[in-house]
Design an enzyme around this catalytic site. Structure first.
Site, PDB file in Angstrom:
ATOM      1  N   GLU A 257       0.885  -1.174   0.000  1.00  0.00           N
ATOM      2  CA  GLU A 257       0.000   0.000   0.000  1.00  0.00           C
ATOM      3  C   GLU A 257       0.914   1.213   0.000  1.00  0.00           C
ATOM      4  O   GLU A 257       1.571   1.489   1.005  1.00  0.00           O
ATOM      5  CB  GLU A 257      -0.886   0.011   1.254  1.00  0.00           C
ATOM      6  CG  GLU A 257      -1.801  -1.202   1.403  1.00  0.00           C
ATOM      7  CD  GLU A 257      -2.930  -1.238   0.400  1.00  0.00           C
ATOM      8  OE1 GLU A 257      -3.187  -0.205  -0.248  1.00  0.00           O
ATOM      9  OE2 GLU A 257      -3.554  -2.303   0.250  1.00  0.00           O
ATOM     10  N   CYS A 296      -3.445   8.361   3.537  1.00  0.00           N
ATOM     11  CA  CYS A 296      -3.118   7.875   2.188  1.00  0.00           C
ATOM     12  C   CYS A 296      -4.301   8.061   1.255  1.00  0.00           C
ATOM     13  O   CYS A 296      -4.136   8.133   0.045  1.00  0.00           O
ATOM     14  CB  CYS A 296      -2.726   6.414   2.263  1.00  0.00           C
ATOM     15  SG  CYS A 296      -3.919   5.417   3.162  1.00  0.00           S
TER      16      CYS A 296
END
Ligand code: NAP
Length: 516
Positions: A257, A296
């Protein structure tokens, strides 16, 4: 000297033998605790988790392991206040932002406890129906999923010390796979405390959950073929993980990720003052300021029809002007600090890099801080940038400024808007705003190709919607390309990463005896 936090490996609490790396309060600048992993017996730590922890977890059924998750939830709930205190001190977050990390983790664990319970008292999972291998259905192929016989190593980012652990650990433990977590050093304290509370409560078998705080040196070297590694962090570190021998030569399964240039897109037809326009403005402001933009999933690029560029700039800037920034302990503060002075420097550097191709539409940098010393605190007010030529502003589609920063971009028509969204080269999430359901659905299908999640907001769901940046365990988290190509959560889909698929070819009696 501040406390040196212990690591939990091989079923024991063990301190590193070095002096330790200090963790700081990013608002007050004071030292809080230290972490160190020097001298730990890493081969011993990994084999203990793999063998003792793995065997004990696999001996349980999915329902029993779901029960363990439920027990973790109780431990975390009982200690919640301490976690909020640590988050305020070490992450500099206001209460609402700490909740995203702490209560988001507890919620996610609770969901997996519920879903795991429904899997029942089995130790392997059926994967589709049996398929006949010959003319008659006498000899068939049955796919199944079994827990991998290895450890799950989590290397995590600084921005979610709580959720980042538990959103991964919930599906791993439910799958029967022991966990070793290495939190980002800057905010390792909260991760360590949560693991400590859970381990000390004795709710998990020995070896099921380990924590290593401090340097990552040597961790990847321990990984063996049936282990998995789940990394969250920057693209540069991700590249190191991917090219490590464990992944390149030993086929250790990896989930990445990484960073993401997420977008918000106002579809054509929403005039200033319309509900869709207002919803976009509200969401952009929320996304820029929650956790000071250190998410994020935060909106980095705002795409609006060209004729609405000025109105959108004005509306977003007006709301940002009302955001108070400073010490999260002051109730009047809406946005706390960045995680560290180093992060503050990185945000300033990112803003400088974008300066040549953008104009500043709102500048929170010079606004006074509440209850915080600008010479010490890692605080920065929100900055809205804009670029009238969205195509020429190349860096806006390339540089992720990990702070309260977003850029407004005008588009000519929907084809242009989609092309701009795709220029993120693979993102975690995009959100769409409008009232025309058919146009929104078409846009969702178009953008699904480059986004792990498409969040569509119409006036009807204004109250019910869960937020652009909120990662719900029911939905996939992860995006293609630049976002890392990872896949987390998405309900029970998350279990795939921790299982091995195999096809059993046998007669019907044997297949029935599998007990799937
Ligand atoms: P980072 O510097 O890449 O660090 C991430 C983790 O990797 C930390 O635990 C770090 O440990 C460790 N690490 C550093 N060097 C390593 C190496 N050579 N081998 C193995 N591990 C190593 O990233 P960050 O600054 O913490 O996080 C910010 C980034 O994460 C942003 O780009 C953000 O977009 C991204 N992020 C993505 C998601 C997502 O779900 N997609 C979620 C959150 C954040 P130390 O701290 O000890 O150096």
């Amino acid at each position: 000297m501040t406390e040196l936090l212990a690591n939990h490996v091989a079923g024991r609490w063990q301190s590193g033998s070095g002096a330790g790396t200090p963790l700081f309060d990013p608002v007050l600048g004071t030292e809080l605790v230290r972490v160190d992993a020097t001298g730990l017996d890493l081969p011993g730590a990994f084999s203990f988790a793999r063998e003792q922890g793995g065997q004990a977890l696999r001996a349980l059924t999915y329902r029993q392991r779901a029960g363990l998750l439920g027990a973790i939830v109780k431990v975390l709930q009982a200690n919640r206040d301490a976690y909020y205190e640590i988050a305020t001190a070490n992450s500099g977050t206001v209460k609402n932002d700490s909740a995203v990390d702490i209560d988001g983790a507890i919620f996610t664990l609770g969901q997996y406890a519920k879903w795991g319970d429904a899997l029942g008292d089995v130790r392997a999972l059926r994967d589709g129906e049996a398929a006949r291998l010959g003319k008659e259905p006498l000899f068939q192929s049955q796919h199944l999923q079994v827990p991998t016989h290895g450890v799950a190593l989590f290397i995590n980012a600084f921005n979610f010390p709580s959720w980042g652990l538990w959103e991964k650990a919930a599906p791993a433990l439910l799958s029967g796979v022991p966990v070793i977590v290495k939190p980002a050093t800057a905010t390792a304290w909260l991760t360590q405390r949560m693991v400590k509370d859970v381990v000390d409560a004795g709710v998990l078998p020995a070896g099921a959950l380990s924590v290593i705080c401090g340097s990552s040196a040597g961790l990847m070297d321990q990984l063996q073929p049936f282990d998995v590694v789940s990394f969250t962090g920057s693209t540069d570190t991700a590249a190191l993980i991917r090219s490590h021998d464990a992944v390149a030569r030993r086929s250790v399964r990896v989930n990445i990720e990484a960073d993401s240039l997420n977008s918000a897109l106002l579809l054509p037809g929403a005039a200033p003052g319309s509900e869709a326009f207002g919803l976009l403005v509200r969401e952009v402001v929320r996304e820029m300021t929650v956790k000071a933009g250190q998410k994020c999933t935060a909106i980095r690029r705002i795409l609006v029809p060209a004729e609405l560029y000025d109105a959108a700039a004005e509306a977003i800037a007006a709301k940002l002007a009302g955001v108070s920034v400073g010490n999260p302990r002051n109730e009047g503060v809406r946005m706390g600090s960045l995680v560290s002075r180093a992060q503050l420097a990185a945000v300033r550097e990112g803003l400088d890099a974008l300066a040549a191709q953008t104009q500043v539409l709102h500048d929170g940098r010079d606004r006074p801080l509440v209850d915080a010393d600008p010479a010490v605190a890692a605080c920065i007010g929100p900055v809205l940038l804009g670029a009238r030529d969205a195509d020429a502003a190349r860096q806006v589609h390339d540089i992720e400024v990990f702070g309260p920063v977003a850029t407004l971009l005008p588009y000519r028509d929907t084809a242009h808007a989609f092309a701009l969204a795709h220029r993120g080269q693979g993102s975690l999430v995009t959100s769409l705003y409008g009232a025309d359901e058919t146009a929104l659905a078409q846009a969702a299908v178009e953008l699904a190709a480059s986004h792990g999640r498409v969040h569509v907001i119409t006036p009807e769901v204004a109250q019910a919607q869960t937020g652009h940046g909120n990662v719900m365990p029911m939905s996939l988290h992860g995006g293609p390309g630049r976002a890392g190509g990872g896949a987390e959560l998405g309900g029970l889909r998350a279990l795939d990463f921790y299982h091995r698929r195999s096809a059993v070819q046998a007669g019907n009696g044997v297949l029935a005896a599998l007990g799937l």
